[in-house]
Design a protein around this motif. Structure first.
Motif, PDB file in Angstrom:
ATOM      1  N   ASN A  99     -29.557  -3.953 -13.347  1.00 55.05           N
ATOM      2  CA  ASN A  99     -30.901  -4.540 -13.269  1.00 55.05           C
ATOM      3  C   ASN A  99     -31.957  -3.451 -13.460  1.00 55.05           C
ATOM      4  OD1 ASN A  99     -33.293  -5.788 -12.505  1.00 55.05           O
ATOM      5  ND2 ASN A  99     -32.232  -7.148 -11.108  1.00 55.05           N
ATOM      6  N   VAL A 125     -35.068  -3.186 -12.832  1.00 52.51           N
ATOM      7  CA  VAL A 125     -36.170  -2.982 -11.887  1.00 52.51           C
ATOM      8  C   VAL A 125     -35.699  -2.553 -10.491  1.00 52.51           C
ATOM      9  CG1 VAL A 125     -37.657  -4.596 -13.108  1.00 52.51           C
ATOM     10  CG2 VAL A 125     -36.332  -5.395 -11.162  1.00 52.51           C
ATOM     11  N   LEU A 126     -34.399  -2.336 -10.318  1.00 56.26           N
ATOM     12  CA  LEU A 126     -33.920  -1.874  -9.016  1.00 56.26           C
ATOM     13  C   LEU A 126     -33.290  -0.495  -9.171  1.00 56.26           C
ATOM     14  CD1 LEU A 126     -32.151  -5.154  -7.819  1.00 56.26           C
ATOM     15  CD2 LEU A 126     -34.413  -4.351  -7.167  1.00 56.26           C
ATOM     16  N   GLU A 177     -26.411  -2.912  -2.293  1.00 57.90           N
ATOM     17  CA  GLU A 177     -26.416  -4.366  -2.220  1.00 57.90           C
ATOM     18  C   GLU A 177     -25.022  -4.951  -1.993  1.00 57.90           C
ATOM     19  OE1 GLU A 177     -29.289  -7.210  -4.781  1.00 57.90           O
ATOM     20  OE2 GLU A 177     -27.536  -6.420  -5.800  1.00 57.90           O
ATOM     21  N   LYS A 208     -34.408 -12.004  -6.149  1.00 58.30           N
ATOM     22  CA  LYS A 208     -34.412 -10.544  -6.168  1.00 58.30           C
ATOM     23  C   LYS A 208     -34.130 -10.002  -7.575  1.00 58.30           C
ATOM     24  CE  LYS A 208     -32.381  -6.532  -3.884  1.00 58.30           C
ATOM     25  NZ  LYS A 208     -31.344  -6.090  -2.957  1.00 58.30           N
ATOM     26  N   HIS A 209     -33.147 -10.601  -8.243  1.00 57.69           N
ATOM     27  CA  HIS A 209     -32.733 -10.025  -9.520  1.00 57.69           C
ATOM     28  C   HIS A 209     -33.479 -10.611 -10.721  1.00 57.69           C
ATOM     29  CE1 HIS A 209     -29.395  -7.497  -8.157  1.00 57.69           C
ATOM     30  NE2 HIS A 209     -29.327  -8.371  -7.171  1.00 57.69           N
ATOM     31  N   ALA A 210     -33.692 -11.907 -10.715  1.00 57.60           N
ATOM     32  CA  ALA A 210     -34.248 -12.524 -11.919  1.00 57.60           C
ATOM     33  C   ALA A 210     -35.782 -12.551 -11.907  1.00 57.60           C
ATOM     34  CB  ALA A 210     -33.700 -13.938 -12.081  1.00 57.60           C
ATOM     35  N   ARG A 212     -38.232 -10.908 -10.536  1.00 57.17           N
ATOM     36  CA  ARG A 212     -39.037  -9.706 -10.746  1.00 57.17           C
ATOM     37  C   ARG A 212     -39.026  -9.297 -12.216  1.00 57.17           C
ATOM     38  NH1 ARG A 212     -38.311  -4.252  -7.397  1.00 57.17           N
ATOM     39  NH2 ARG A 212     -39.854  -3.124  -8.610  1.00 57.17           N
TER      40      ARG A 212
END
Lengths: 342, 313
Positions: A111, A113-114, A122, B221-223, B225
């Motif tokens: 991902n 953005v993380l 996680e 949380k994942h999608a 953003r």
């Protein structure tokens, strides 16, 4: 849902059938697949594009694309758990902890953005591995070191890493909870050759350290020879030959498709002008031929191949699904012709 | 990051100067004499000539623009030709109403539009999806004046729940905000839906599922953003526009905001008022844009790197 199982068996897939329903056709991706894997073993699942390798892996994770792909028959037992009939919450508890999957392209598997630290943490948090954040962080550092990355980089984002490093992060995520089974779907295809070797070497080390069983999906026979104990060759949604690496690479008798596969590898010691591919194309999975699915391309095709689907014959743990093997071979017990698409 | 923001603020100066110059020029080219407009139809020729001399209207265009600019830099934007009130005071008095309506409208679009868009995408082709798309289509197609009038008919005349015109209490702002939000809401729903649909097909979403994430965690949380950037862009542009005043809604609901102020200034050839209010709207718009750009860096770390790289060069 625990069932009595053989002492070392980890995954047992029986007569698995998977189809995809698209707008214009029913695609039979997996047709009566049988596969067993023992604890700590590495199995190479080999086949050309569209043979159903990834579909098989996604079925084990139960992550087939919703509404499009579905299992229509067969059973999958993972560590005694019936995957096909398990509830969604049970499946969530399994994914990432008992069984993990590494996807083909590390560039898009993380991902953007993380931070990578968050993405590793996680999976530990999902499976309640640690009670507090400090322990989680310590484990993240540990697992990063394990895959050869500096823990200082855990606050960086995926775009700050190279392809090989991203694949290390993906592997770190997959192994963080020390799963019993790892499904590696062409983990090195998107990487260049030197990085490929590093990543494979690392996977092998980790596997020995953590005693994880691995299904390595690939179409690279060189990779298989280096890393696997056992090989299963897939064609049009079924396994047409399995055996130990030694058997597959050195035995005299093979399925004609396997012979073709090995024949198509260019020999570095001989001078040849052309490559030597298997003639023809994989059959359209929405319209599979009757009888043996390979008969349309098989140089040894006989009359019976066109009408009757062959059974597997086993000799010393080396199983070949071909009519030519019929005499002298022993049909696999319990196997029916249910895998056929008639 | 600070350096980047300072650079962006600095770049606003030429924008504002350019806008003021063009406005000044346009007002100068339009026919009509401000002195006559101020003194009225019964003024004598001498009175007008005297006022023209006093206001410096006989000077060359560039001299007048320069004089205006020098005063403006010191905070003096002149007095309204029509009311003789300093224009800054007038804008200051009108902006709160505009700001309140715009803020409420944009909040409404965010709080309703984003969740509806997400649900729509996650349950693509379901009844909820079809209803929300149809609603969005209707809201984009309805003209604001008609929608506003219908609201007044229903809630003020029939039900008597809300006051029809004015800007005295919070109740007065409900219908104008809803009217303004309608079109914005429709855009937000459609934008959120389409970017979410794209994002939930990405590989990293499958990775998140393979980790054992719950559906809610995967979506929010994942999608979400990853899907927010285009949505924030659209909302930012919308908010900037709304802050410049919304003439139709202000007229329908009798709110004296920036929109009516500008149109009245054009009608009465009130140059100082028009130039100052348009400049103000442009400034607010630029600030909102900057805010949106800064917000990007919190949503997507890749954007931050780009900014820093650009600020360096």
């Amino acid at each position: 849902m625990k069932t009595t199982d053989s002492k070392n068996g980890l995954l047992k897939i029986e007569n698995l059938q998977v189809e995809y329903i698209t707008d214009d056709a029913r695609v039979f991706a997996v047709n009566g697949l049988n596969l067993e894997i023992e604890k700590g073993e590495t199995l190479g699942l080999v086949g050309e594009t569209g043979a159903g390798k990834t579909t098989t892996a996604l079925s084990v994770m139960r992550l087939l694309p919703p509404k499009v792909g579905r299992v229509i028959g067969g059973s999958i037992l993972l560590d005694g758990i019936d995957i096909i009939h398990a509830g969604e919450a049970d499946m969530r508890a399994l994914r990432g902890s008992l069984v993990s999957m590494i996807f083909q392209d590390p560039m898009t598997s993380l991902n953007p953005v993380l931070t990578i630290g968050d993405q590793i943490a996680e999976v530990l948090i999902f499976h309640d591995r640690y009670n507090n954040r400090t322990d989680v962080n310590r484990r993240v550092d540990e697992i990063l070191r394990l895959v050869g990355l500096s823990p200082e980089r855990k606050n960086e984002y995926p775009h700050q890493f190279s392809g090989g490093m991203k694949q290390r992060v993906v592997i770190a995520i997959a192994l963080a909870c020390e799963p019993k089974l790892l499904l590696a779907d062409e983990p090195t295809t998107a990487l260049d050759v030197t990085i490929q070797a590093q990543v494979l070497e690392m996977m092998k080390e980790l596997q020995e350290k953590l005693h994880t069983a691995v299904i390595l999906i690939t179409h690279d026979l060189g990779v298989v020879a280096q890393t696997c104990n056992r090989v299963a060759i897939m064609y049009a949604g079924e396994i047409i030959e399995t055996g130990t690496v030694d058997r597959i690479f050195h035995a005299k008798r093979h399925h004609p498709y396997t012979e073709g596969l090995f024949g198509s590898i260019p020999d570095l010691t001989k001078k040849t002008r052309r490559l030597n591919p298997i003639d023809g194309l994989m059959p359209d999975p929405s319209n599979l031929p009757a009888g043996c699915k390979f008969h349309t391309r098989c140089p040894k095709c006989i009359d019976i191949c066109r009408t009757i689907h062959p059974r597997s014959s086993v000799r010393d743990g080396h199983s070949i699904r071909c009519h030519l093997e019929g005499e002298g071979g022993v049909p696999v017990a319990g196997e029916t012709a249910g895998g056929e698409q008639t | 990051m600070f350096k980047y923001i300072m650079k962006r603020l600095f770049l606003m100066i030429p924008v504002i100067v350019g806008i003021s110059f063009i406005l000044f020029l346009i007002m100068d080219l339009t026919p009509g004499d401000p002195a006559r407009a101020i003194l009225g139809d019964y003024a004598t020729q001498e009175q007008i000539a005297a006022l023209r001399e006093e206001m410096g209207l006989n000077d060359n265009f560039f001299v007048r623009y320069f004089r205006y600019a020098v005063n403006a830099v010191q905070g003096d934007f002149g007095k309204s030709y029509r009311t003789s009130v300093p224009v800054v005071e007038e804008i200051y008095a009108r902006f709160p109403a505009t700001l309140q309506v715009a803020f409420q409208a944009i909040m409404l679009s965010i709080l309703l539009g984003v969740p509806i868009g997400v649900v729509s995408a996650v349950r693509q082709y379901s009844a909820i999806d079809i209803v929300s798309i149809a609603t969005a289509l209707i809201f984009t197609s309805i003209p604001a004046f008609w929608f506003g009038l219908m609201l007044i008919l229903l809630f003020s005349l029939k039900l008597g729940w809300l006051p029809a015109v004015g800007a005295d209490s919070w109740k007065h702002f409900i219908m104008p905000s809803v009217t303004l939000a309608a079109a914005q809401l429709a855009t937000t729903i459609r934008m959120t839906r389409s970017t979410m649909l794209e994002v939930i097909r990405q590989d990293y979403i499958r990775t998140a599922m393979a980790k054992g994430a719950t559906r809610r965690c995967v979506i929010f949380k994942h999608a979400l953003r990853n899907a927010l950037l285009p949505v924030v862009t659209v909302l930012g542009i919308g908010f900037g526009n709304l802050l410049g005043g919304a003439l139709i809604v202000e007229s329908v609901f009798g709110i004296s905001g920036l929109g009516t102020l500008m149109v009245n200034s054009v009608k009465s050839k009130d140059a100082p008022m028009l130039v100052a209010s348009v400049m103000f709207a442009a400034l607010v718009g630029s600030l909102v844009n900057l805010g949106v750009d800064v917000l990007y860096t919190y949503i997507d770390p890749r954007v931050k790197i780009q900014y820093l790289r650009r600020a360096k060069s």
